[in-house]
Design a protein around this motif. Structure first.
Motif, PDB file in Angstrom:
ATOM      1  N   SER A   1       6.671  -2.872  -6.228  1.00 30.88           N
ATOM      2  CA  SER A   1       5.764  -3.479  -6.676  1.00 30.88           C
ATOM      3  C   SER A   1       5.794  -3.985  -8.304  1.00 30.88           C
ATOM      4  N   ALA A   2       7.290  -3.208  -9.071  1.00 31.36           N
ATOM      5  CA  ALA A   2       7.894  -3.935  -9.867  1.00 31.36           C
ATOM      6  C   ALA A   2       9.027  -4.675 -10.091  1.00 31.36           C
ATOM      7  N   ASP A   3       8.629  -5.517 -11.857  1.00 33.40           N
ATOM      8  CA  ASP A   3       9.578  -7.268 -11.278  1.00 33.40           C
ATOM      9  C   ASP A   3      11.215  -5.948 -11.415  1.00 33.40           C
ATOM     10  N   PHE A   4      11.503  -6.693 -10.898  1.00 26.48           N
ATOM     11  CA  PHE A   4      12.827  -6.835 -10.329  1.00 26.48           C
ATOM     12  C   PHE A   4      13.814  -7.260 -11.295  1.00 26.48           C
ATOM     13  N   TYR A   5      13.598  -7.674 -11.942  1.00 23.18           N
ATOM     14  CA  TYR A   5      14.381  -8.098 -12.698  1.00 23.18           C
ATOM     15  C   TYR A   5      14.990  -7.381 -14.408  1.00 23.18           C
TER      16      TYR A   5
ATOM     17  N   PRO B   1       4.268  -0.691   7.671  1.00 20.26           N
ATOM     18  CA  PRO B   1       4.496  -1.055   6.578  1.00 20.26           C
ATOM     19  C   PRO B   1       5.461  -2.711   6.258  1.00 20.26           C
ATOM     20  N   GLY B   2       5.934  -2.572   5.250  1.00 21.86           N
ATOM     21  CA  GLY B   2       6.697  -4.095   5.662  1.00 21.86           C
ATOM     22  C   GLY B   2       6.423  -5.216   3.710  1.00 21.86           C
ATOM     23  N   TYR B   3       4.954  -4.430   3.517  1.00 16.78           N
ATOM     24  CA  TYR B   3       4.443  -5.288   2.048  1.00 16.78           C
ATOM     25  C   TYR B   3       3.677  -3.979   0.737  1.00 16.78           C
ATOM     26  N   GLY B   4       3.922  -4.478  -0.366  1.00 12.01           N
ATOM     27  CA  GLY B   4       2.603  -3.490  -0.851  1.00 12.01           C
ATOM     28  C   GLY B   4       1.270  -4.664  -1.090  1.00 12.01           C
TER      29      GLY B   4
ATOM     30  N   GLY C   1       0.634   3.420   0.992  1.00  6.26           N
ATOM     31  CA  GLY C   1       0.350   1.961   1.362  1.00  6.26           C
ATOM     32  C   GLY C   1      -1.407   2.199   1.251  1.00  6.26           C
ATOM     33  N   GLY C   2      -1.986   1.216   0.330  1.00  5.78           N
ATOM     34  CA  GLY C   2      -3.203   1.472  -0.064  1.00  5.78           C
ATOM     35  C   GLY C   2      -3.690   2.355  -0.723  1.00  5.78           C
ATOM     36  N   VAL C   3      -3.118   2.953  -1.127  1.00  2.00           N
ATOM     37  CA  VAL C   3      -3.814   4.210  -2.448  1.00  2.00           C
ATOM     38  C   VAL C   3      -4.345   3.021  -3.605  1.00  2.00           C
ATOM     39  N   ASN C   4      -5.075   3.150  -4.289  1.00  2.00           N
ATOM     40  CA  ASN C   4      -5.646   2.715  -5.175  1.00  2.00           C
ATOM     41  C   ASN C   4      -7.257   3.411  -6.083  1.00  2.00           C
ATOM     42  N   ALA C   5      -7.930   2.290  -6.391  1.00  2.00           N
ATOM     43  CA  ALA C   5      -9.293   3.068  -7.350  1.00  2.00           C
ATOM     44  C   ALA C   5     -10.305   3.093  -5.438  1.00  2.00           C
TER      45      ALA C   5
ATOM     46  N   GLY D   1       2.562   2.095  -5.020  1.00  2.21           N
ATOM     47  CA  GLY D   1       2.696   0.719  -6.009  1.00  2.21           C
ATOM     48  C   GLY D   1       1.903   0.164  -6.718  1.00  2.21           C
ATOM     49  N   SER D   2       1.447  -0.956  -6.300  1.00  2.11           N
ATOM     50  CA  SER D   2       0.564  -2.186  -6.682  1.00  2.11           C
ATOM     51  C   SER D   2      -0.076  -1.947  -7.772  1.00  2.11           C
TER      52      SER D   2
END
Ligand code: DX5
Ligand code: ZN
Length: 226
Positions: free
Chosen positions: A12-16, A142-145, A177-181, A198-199
């Motif tokens: 989920s980071a900016d790869f740039y 799996p596959g997406y944030g 996957g889906g770990v958040n507040a 991730g996100s």
């Protein structure tokens, strides 16, 4: 209550600007960095490969936790072993000779992990548990944030904890996957050892504060931070 290891996922980071992203992980006090390798076959997207890990290895002391979402991981394992990853986790569903692959990873002195997708039951990995350092329970497909945690997957954590205790084993149990507040109050009941985030981590304005809040919520009786 035991505090979990938080492993931010650079998916989920900016790869740039991956260097800044990794510095944010270091500054947040998280000891692990989760690296999602996707091949466009096992999962639809393609992310990055072993060179990325090797380049990151040269610049950080973080524990590098490689999550291979690739078909036939045994064909590429040497490159990942040489990349300097501290743990290599592959998918049971992507590999026929899982036991042999665990042996190859372990013999190289690297922590060996297996991951299972939501539709795979824990019983499929029971014969392998004694050889593993890590079990990564996917709590999304799996596959997406940024997906929502699938609640039934969390029951696998309890099942694995029970087997680990009964058999005196030592593998870590991670969820991804889906770990958040929002999901923390359901997760805390199951007590996984490692949380891949991730996100929720990278979308936070202040990542250090996010980790502090998340840790407080983990140990508070309410277990929620929205
Ligand atoms: C998904 C990856 C995860 C992903 C998690 O297939 O394995 O590591 O980065 O992202 P969030 O935390 O946004 O669900
Ligand atoms: Zn992952």
């Amino acid at each position: 209550m035991k505090e979990p290891i938080i492993a931010p996922s650079i998916l989920s980071a900016d790869f740039y600007d991956i260097g800044s992203a990794i510095r944010h992980v270091e500054e947040s006090g998280c000891p692990w960095l989760h690296l999602d390798i996707m091949d466009g076959h096992f999962v639809p997207p393609i992310t990055f490969g072993h060179k990325m890990i090797a380049d990151i290895r040269a610049k950080t002391e973080l524990f590098l936790d490689a999550h291979l979402m690739i078909e036939e991981p045994e064909r590429h394992i040497n490159a990942y072993i040489e990349s300097g990853a501290d743990a290599i986790t592959f998918h049971l569903e992507a590999c026929v000779h899982s036991h042999r692959l665990i042996q190859s990873i372990s013999r190289a002195g690297i922590k060996a992990g297996i991951s299972i997708v939501p539709s795979t039951p824990v019983s499929n990995i029971v014969p392998l548990l004694e050889f593993l350092d890590l079990v990564l329970v996917m709590t999304v497909n799996p596959g997406y944030g940024g997906q929502k945690l699938i609640p039934f997957c969390l029951q696998k954590v309890e099942e694995l904890r029970r087997i680990r205790e009964q058999r005196g084993l030592h593998f870590l149990i991670a969820i991804d996957g889906g770990v958040n507040a929002k999901s923390i109050s359901d997760i805390v009941i199951q007590q996984p050892d490692v949380l891949v985030i991730g996100s929720a981590f990278f979308n936070a304005q202040d990542r250090k504060q996010f980790v502090a809040d998340f840790r407080n919520a983990w140990t508070s009786p309410i277990g929620n931070i929205d």
